[in-house]
Scaffold this active site. Structure first.
Site, PDB file in Angstrom:
ATOM      1  N   ASP A   1       0.877  -1.190  -0.073  1.00  0.00           N
ATOM      2  CA  ASP A   1      -0.079  -0.110  -0.003  1.00  0.00           C
ATOM      3  C   ASP A   1       0.920   1.146   0.105  1.00  0.00           C
ATOM      4  O   ASP A   1       1.632   1.406   0.922  1.00  0.00           O
ATOM      5  CB  ASP A   1      -0.809  -0.089   1.233  1.00  0.00           C
TER       6      ASP A   1
ATOM      7  N   GLU B   1       1.493  -0.574  -4.931  1.00  0.00           N
ATOM      8  CA  GLU B   1       0.362   0.631  -5.513  1.00  0.00           C
ATOM      9  C   GLU B   1       1.390   1.770  -5.747  1.00  0.00           C
ATOM     10  O   GLU B   1       1.978   2.442  -4.834  1.00  0.00           O
ATOM     11  CB  GLU B   1      -0.457   0.891  -4.166  1.00  0.00           C
TER      12      GLU B   1
END
Ligand code: GLC
Ligand code: MG
Length: 586
Positions: free
Chosen positions: A241, A303
């Protein structure tokens, strides 16, 4: 539907890792070196499916999706042709950012189930040759994580330096001010004052998500140990993330101010001191070594919203290929411009400028308005959704799908601030309405008012009323549905050697309306893909002589339902508005 030839099934059984009590996966059975290599690199041909756990399937009627709900739906995912699922954070969390604020990295939030449930998910997924990728939030923890609680208690606490603290600046007024102009992506200053330690801490996201200090080796040790915890349980890898935000410039200099203000009303800044710092790459190399020590090719997916392909290449480790296997290319899928020349140049770039690494394309996720609206023109939306799916699934890239994308779920933006659940929609209202619209429950069937998502009276976000027609069950029955279009494309991608392992080359490169490309397998088997990105019918003439091919069409593999006639010539190929034609050629 059978998904694998028997040999491939045996080989793929090795890729998803092992529970602690099992014998670790061994090398594949006897096979030629080249095939063995291809089978091992499972993630290069994979379809990865993102599951937003709160909204996928509720198994206990509380209106919130859960781990057992995912397990219940594994057959659906197997039949769709999914190789791996990426499960959004299911760890214990105060749920301020719906799981992206983690208070314990080695457990499952009771709202979503238990560790035993998660182990069962991994085991059941493995039986169906589906790997489970989990979401690692490395940049920040919850402010309720014991590490931060201690960190904020005193300057001498063991974990104080695990987060990014600053004394701040005394202004001319004598009062304390944040040390610099950094802003939170979720609105306002990125600094929060804590009276107990008389310091500010930094948070790139909400103030309940304090940034970890990755310059302290203890932070890396703690996070790597959490990753081992899950690798030992058999996860197939991690989606990292917000990974470009791990490091900040230690001098805490102001970021350059750009023109304009953002949706949250803050100045636009050039994030040169808070994103993509060079220090990241040594950390990524150590992380890659960590996952590589496990059998079964566990993957690091990133990401990675980045400005250009050259920056993306760095996340692979460039020519060394020693960082992430699959940093996401967000340039193609989030370009939001349905234009043949635009996609042609972006694809050609990612195919040629990442040192032979494997691209990962994505058009939808839980943070952006759905591609249905971003690419749709309000007229040909259903056809455009098929075009986007064909582009994704006939590309040379690993493909990422987001739940609901395959059935054409729409973005349902809240219309009243009191309905908003995502805090950025509350702070940013009405300019920024938050991300609830793309997070509404998965539409399974029309058996109850919750679209089969839950048996409860209410779900945490409302189910869009269009569920009566847009749902898995009714689309499975309709051969022309978007769902069956995806299933056919995925099946083709798996079984057709050109689409599975082939090279990719652009054709008809000056065409302003139609994107065409050629995929050629190592065996010489070839496929052309023709995508009309305009609202008018087009006729193309494709020259494949340069690739040593005769240019004879042997079979139409996929073609839009609204195609006037199934074209059979490369020199006079007619494609309807936003039409798709995929054909095997010689
Ligand atoms: C990523 C997630 C997003 C989350 C943010 C902070 O962008 O996809 O949902 O809010 O990171 O963790
Ligand atoms: Mg950070």
């Amino acid at each position: 539907m059978t998904r694998f030839a028997p040999l491939a099934a045996v080989l793929l059984a090795f890729v998803v890792g092992s529970a602690p009590s099992q014998i670790p996966p061994g090398p594949p059975v006897a096979d030629s070196g080249a095939t063995k290599q291809r089978e091992l690199e499972w993630w290069k041909r994979a379809v990865i499916y993102e599951i937003y756990v709160r909204s996928f399937q509720d198994s206990d009627g509380d209106g919130v999706g859960d781990v057992n709900g995912i397990t219940q739906r594994l057959d659906y995912l197997r039949d769709l042709g999914v190789d791996a699922i990426w499960v959004s954070p299911m760890f214990p969390s105060p749920q301020v950012d719906f799981g992206y604020d983690i208070s314990n990295y080695e457990a499952v939030d009771p709202q979503y189930g238990s560790l035993a449930d998660f182990d069962r998910l991994i085991a059941e997924a493995r039986k169906r040759h589906i790997g489970v990728i989990i979401d690692m939030v490395l940049n920040h923890t919850s402010d309720r994580h014991p590490w931060f609680v201690n960190s904020a208690r005193s300057r001498t606490a063991r974990e104080h330096d695990w987060y990014v603290w600053s004394d701040g600046k005394r202004g001319p007024d004598g009062a304390m001010h944040p040390p610099n102009n950094w802003v939170s992506l979720f609105g306002g200053s990125a600094w929060e004052w804590v009276p107990a330690v008389k310091q500010y801490y930094y948070h790139k996201f909400y103030k309940q998500q304090p940034d970890l200090n990755w310059r302290n080796p203890a932070v890396e040790d703690a996070m790597f140990s959490a990753m081992r915890f899950w690798l030992d349980r058999g996860v197939a890898g991690f989606r990292l993330d917000a990974v470009p935000t791990l490091f900040e410039d230690p001098a805490l200099k102001d970021e350059p101010v750009l023109p304009g203000i953002n949706a949250q009303g803050d100045a636009n800044l050039d994030h040169i001191y808070t994103e993509n710092l060079p220090e990241l790459h040594a950390t990524m190399r150590r992380m890659r070594s960590l996952v590589s020590a496990y059998p079964g090719e566990r993957v690091l997916v990133g990401e990675t919203y980045l400005p250009d392909t050259a920056s993306l290449d760095k996340w692979y480790g460039g020519a060394n290929h020693d960082e992430l296997q699959l940093p996401m290319d967000m340039l193609v899928g989030f370009s939001n411009k349905l234009s043949a020349p635009h996609f042609r140049s972006l694809l050609a770039e990612v195919y040629s400028q990442i040192h032979g690494s494997q691209p990962l394309l994505v058009f939808d996720n839980h943070d952006n308005q759905r591609s249905w609206e971003r690419y749709g023109d309000g007229f040909h939306d259903a056809q455009i959704a098929r075009l986007v799916a064909a582009l994704l699934l006939t590309s040379k890239a690993t493909a990422l799908l987001y739940q609901g994308e395959e059935i054409g779920q729409r973005t349902m933006v809240p219309t009243r601030i009191e309905d908003v659940r995502d805090p950025i929609g509350v702070t940013g209202w009405p300019k920024e309405k938050g991300r609830d619209g793309e997070r509404t429950p998965m539409q399974w069937d029309a058996t109850n008012g919750q679209a089969g998502f839950s048996t409860g009276a209410k779900s945490w976000l409302p189910v869009p009323q269009n569920y009566k027609t847009i749902n898995v069950q009714s689309e499975l029955k309709d051969p022309e549905s978007l769902l069956n279009w995806h299933r056919r494309l995925i099946d083709l991608r798996r079984t057709n050697p050109a689409l599975r392992d082939g090279t990719a080359a652009m054709l008809d490169e000056q065409n302003p309306n139609v994107l065409s490309y050629l995929r050629v397998a190592p065996s010489g088997a070839a496929v052309v893909v023709v995508l009309n990105m305009s609202a008018t019918p087009q006729t193309v003439s494709l020259d494949v002589g340069g690739a040593g091919l005769k240019g004879i069409v042997t079979e139409t593999l996929m073609s839009s339902a609204n195609a006037a006639s199934k074209t059979a010539s490369l020199h006079d190929a007619k494609v309807p508005p936003f039409g798709v034609w995929v054909a095997a050629i010689e």
